[in-house]
Design an enzyme around this catalytic site. Structure first.
Site, PDB file in Angstrom:
ATOM      1  N   PHE A 113       0.889  -1.108  -0.095  1.00  0.00           N
ATOM      2  CA  PHE A 113       0.026   0.058   0.040  1.00  0.00           C
ATOM      3  C   PHE A 113       0.913   1.156   0.038  1.00  0.00           C
ATOM      4  O   PHE A 113       1.981   1.330   0.779  1.00  0.00           O
ATOM      5  CB  PHE A 113      -0.726  -0.118   1.231  1.00  0.00           C
ATOM      6  CG  PHE A 113      -1.856   1.169   1.303  1.00  0.00           C
ATOM      7  CD1 PHE A 113      -2.929   1.301  -0.014  1.00  0.00           C
ATOM      8  CD2 PHE A 113      -1.967   2.257   2.028  1.00  0.00           C
ATOM      9  CE1 PHE A 113      -3.872   2.095   0.132  1.00  0.00           C
ATOM     10  CE2 PHE A 113      -2.645   3.287   2.297  1.00  0.00           C
ATOM     11  CZ  PHE A 113      -3.581   3.189   1.224  1.00  0.00           C
ATOM     12  N   ASP A 184       2.492  -5.844   7.363  1.00  0.00           N
ATOM     13  CA  ASP A 184       1.045  -5.038   7.558  1.00  0.00           C
ATOM     14  C   ASP A 184       0.020  -5.935   7.225  1.00  0.00           C
ATOM     15  O   ASP A 184      -0.276  -6.365   6.358  1.00  0.00           O
ATOM     16  CB  ASP A 184       1.342  -3.919   6.377  1.00  0.00           C
ATOM     17  CG  ASP A 184      -0.097  -2.871   6.330  1.00  0.00           C
ATOM     18  OD1 ASP A 184      -1.080  -3.330   6.764  1.00  0.00           O
ATOM     19  OD2 ASP A 184       0.258  -1.766   5.765  1.00  0.00           O
ATOM     20  N   TYR A 209     -10.409  -0.531  10.816  1.00  0.00           N
ATOM     21  CA  TYR A 209     -11.705  -0.129  10.169  1.00  0.00           C
ATOM     22  C   TYR A 209     -12.218  -0.817   9.142  1.00  0.00           C
ATOM     23  O   TYR A 209     -13.029  -0.679   8.277  1.00  0.00           O
ATOM     24  CB  TYR A 209     -11.819   1.366   9.999  1.00  0.00           C
ATOM     25  CG  TYR A 209     -10.341   2.001   9.254  1.00  0.00           C
ATOM     26  CD1 TYR A 209     -10.359   1.540   7.912  1.00  0.00           C
ATOM     27  CD2 TYR A 209      -9.418   2.544   9.925  1.00  0.00           C
ATOM     28  CE1 TYR A 209      -9.015   2.108   7.217  1.00  0.00           C
ATOM     29  CE2 TYR A 209      -8.368   2.959   9.220  1.00  0.00           C
ATOM     30  CZ  TYR A 209      -8.047   2.417   7.786  1.00  0.00           C
ATOM     31  OH  TYR A 209      -7.037   3.112   7.135  1.00  0.00           O
ATOM     32  N   LYS A 210     -11.466  -1.964   8.622  1.00  0.00           N
ATOM     33  CA  LYS A 210     -11.795  -2.658   7.402  1.00  0.00           C
ATOM     34  C   LYS A 210     -12.550  -4.093   8.191  1.00  0.00           C
ATOM     35  O   LYS A 210     -13.580  -3.983   8.499  1.00  0.00           O
ATOM     36  CB  LYS A 210     -10.659  -3.237   6.704  1.00  0.00           C
ATOM     37  CG  LYS A 210      -9.709  -1.994   5.967  1.00  0.00           C
ATOM     38  CD  LYS A 210      -8.572  -2.277   5.274  1.00  0.00           C
ATOM     39  CE  LYS A 210      -7.925  -1.127   4.884  1.00  0.00           C
ATOM     40  NZ  LYS A 210      -8.437  -0.222   3.769  1.00  0.00           N
ATOM     41  N   ARG A 356     -12.551  -4.223  -7.395  1.00  0.00           N
ATOM     42  CA  ARG A 356     -12.336  -5.086  -5.997  1.00  0.00           C
ATOM     43  C   ARG A 356     -13.368  -5.262  -5.135  1.00  0.00           C
ATOM     44  O   ARG A 356     -14.276  -4.381  -4.941  1.00  0.00           O
ATOM     45  CB  ARG A 356     -11.129  -4.116  -5.251  1.00  0.00           C
ATOM     46  CG  ARG A 356     -10.540  -4.573  -4.014  1.00  0.00           C
ATOM     47  CD  ARG A 356      -9.905  -3.576  -3.443  1.00  0.00           C
ATOM     48  NE  ARG A 356     -10.291  -2.705  -2.524  1.00  0.00           N
ATOM     49  CZ  ARG A 356      -9.792  -1.998  -1.295  1.00  0.00           C
ATOM     50  NH1 ARG A 356      -8.241  -1.920  -1.327  1.00  0.00           N
ATOM     51  NH2 ARG A 356     -10.311  -1.354  -0.758  1.00  0.00           N
TER      52      ARG A 356
END
Lengths: 397, 397
Positions: A113, A184, A209-210, A356
């Protein structure tokens, strides 16, 4: 097998929406509103400053860290909450570099990312002295580990394709070369079984938060391998990581173990939402979630491939090699995703051509998979997207 | 004059409590609960990931920064919210050091809040190469600024004594020596009029959970002087500070001006509480708040000094030289504060001997001042504290 109808009923899911974007922002746990409201009125409102002790706010970062630890194979006392994932990447890297003072290279891959790469770039820029960030293609990262590498910085599950690195094998390779690892887990925690202990990972960081559903801007976490924790020197030496924050010493003395990775005052309201979200995880197991996730993603891949020959699978076909998302490529992917969103199938577009879709069994089932396949097929069949649509600003990962 | 009965009615204040600790954690604005609840249900719950644009979450750090800017003499577009104060101290210092590459010294004073010193210590430890943090007594800081100093790190209002530094004069001195300034406004923002523009301050940082009443763990802010903002290189190079976060570039390019000081995903729930808190500031002016604060603190000092000869004023007697708090010294200060708290007068103890009381006119008036003086006098007169009480853990600053 866990009862996923039960976990599903714990979420607020807007009527008619097929939400396949929990890998960007998880939906609202029904009890989060109440939990935060009570933190606001009964704790902040009535306890005021005494809430730090009486309501246990001060201990929340480690208490919650322990709960997240259970989902990622980390023992109690090795995970702490705070800050954002980007800050935690910086913190882990800075500590890792200090543990390998004779080496100057952070190794990462181009599938990482971008913020991870930026934070590493910022850190090496700050350090100067020949420190560098080197990036190779994801499939080359293992081969690029050698005795010059101080630390690897790798996101286990690729945010675009869902391709999953082999944490255990890469960590072994890194250790054999004398390097440390920072993992990560942004698209791993709550998405796939993670075994930090089994993989002998050195540092791990992630957001909540995912797949963990803590809400927008929920705090990040950091894990440090227990036997490293006492020697890891914090570069972000904040007072809540001090051995005795309330002694107000002039000099910094790192706290015990993972406590030293605390920095400033923790976000109490966001942590309350996170606690409500974690309660749902108590109703299931990571193994059940993974089994179900594979069922759902297999079904989705089969359905889309059967109906939409123009979409090219970007995610590994073998379930063991992917996280809990499925991505397809199409040159007009951006416009196609807009057409899907207009029809209430919510996924994400990621440049340059990735569509996605995230699958989170806590609240997604066959009905959503079938519904999404049907609408994707309609859009593709009828070419129902605006082929002239210029790229508007995309959304948060 | 502003109507302070009106601002007072905007807060939830527990019955019977005299809360003189808003300089540690401000009380609950009545509308914060509702604001956060609506952010949770109507935004997170119903908009899901689209809240980043539809509900304006992505723009909140700068939108709110502009509102705080009005309270600290900073023009629009120069303040941004995020992270914690400790992180913002690190960020400001790292940028300042890069702007003075030939200098190695951060100058601070022993009255600074410890976390500021720790973060500076962590930064110089990371940089190595003869970088150092030097601290002198608060009254010596001005004289210690010379051509070797890269940047000063000074908290305007001392967290223990309330003594206020002269921001304009010290900044002038620093600039004359070619140094930059980082001002910590933790006990200034919302407490005293601050004029960053007038003082020509280079960087400023602060928290929002004290005098600005954003609640436990509310986000911090950072200010960068407009003409420095484009040349300040961020060391904490997070994706939301990138020129185009959603382009997902591999390389970092800093965003425009203050945007580059953003790091990771902002805490949306905490920001909602902060917005409700800032609405109250729209009902008054900083000048009125200051005038009233001086009235209240003068009255408190006079009352306590008349009744309690054993307590020694630790705060400057001259109003212009102090913030919005009053502190007294007593060797048994810790036990005395416990006795006061037991009698519902809430202040803070700060080691080794400081009793600290904050006065925030938004919700404190003569009745609280008189009530507090009366109870302090009773406790001191009757020696009503537990003289054997050993030091228990103190509370958050």
């Amino acid at each position: 097998m866990s009862d996923f109808n039960k976990t599903r009923s714990e979420f607020h899911l807007p009527e008619g929406l097929i939400y396949l974007d929990g890998n960007s922002l998880g939906p609202l746990p029904r009890k989060a509103a109440e939990r935060v409201a009570s933190t606001i009125t009964a704790e902040w409102g009535d306890m005021l400053v005494t809430g730090w002790n009486k309501a246990g706010w001060m201990a929340k970062p480690t208490d919650i860290g322990d709960r997240i630890g259970k989902l990622i194979g980390a023992p109690a006392g090795t995970v702490v909450m705070g800050d954002t994932l980007s800050i935690k990447v910086f913190q882990a890297l800075a500590s890792a570099l200090r543990l390998r003072p004779d080496r100057k290279i952070i190794l990462s891959d181009t599938g990482n990312f971008p913020s991870d790469l930026y934070m590493a770039e910022g850190l090496v820029g700050l350090l100067g002295q020949d420190y560098s960030l080197e990036t190779v293609a994801p499939e080359e990262v293992e081969g690029a580990i050698d005795e010059t590498v101080a630390v690897t910085l790798i996101t286990e599950v690729d945010y675009r394709t869902g391709r999953m690195h082999d944490m255990k094998r890469i960590t072994e390779k890194a250790h054999a070369a004398g390097a440390l690892t920072v993992w990560d887990l942004a698209h791993s925690a709550g998405a796939v079984p993670v075994d930090l202990t089994g993989a002998d990972a050195d540092f791990a960081v992630g957001c909540t938060y995912k797949y963990l559903n803590s809400g927008p801007g929920g705090p990040a976490f950091i894990y440090v391998r227990p036997d490293l924790a006492e020697s890891a020197e914090p570069a972000l030496a904040g007072w809540l990581g001090h051995e005795q924050p309330f002694a107000f010493d002039q000099n910094y003395r790192p706290g015990r173990g993972i406590e030293r990775m605390r920095v400033g005052t923790p976000p109490v309201l966001q942590m309350a939402a996170l606690e409500a979200a974690l309660d749902i995880w108590d109703m299931t197991t990571m193994a059940d979630v993974r089994a179900r996730s594979i069922e759902l993603t297999e079904r989705f891949i089969a359905g889309v491939e059967a109906a939409c020959p123009e979409l090219t699978l970007a995610t590994p076909r073998e379930a063991a090699l992917r996280g809990s998302q499925v991505s397809f490529r199409h040159p007009e992917g951006y416009a196609i995703m807009q057409a899907l969103i207009a029809r209430k199938v919510i996924g994400d577009f990621r440049a340059p051509d990735i569509l996605r879709f995230g699958f989170t069994p806590l609240y997604i089932g066959e009905a959503e998979v079938e519904g999404a396949v049907k609408i994707i097929a309609e859009v593709m069949d009828g070419k129902l997207w605006d082929r002239e649509e210029y790229k508007r600003r995309a959304r948060v990962t």
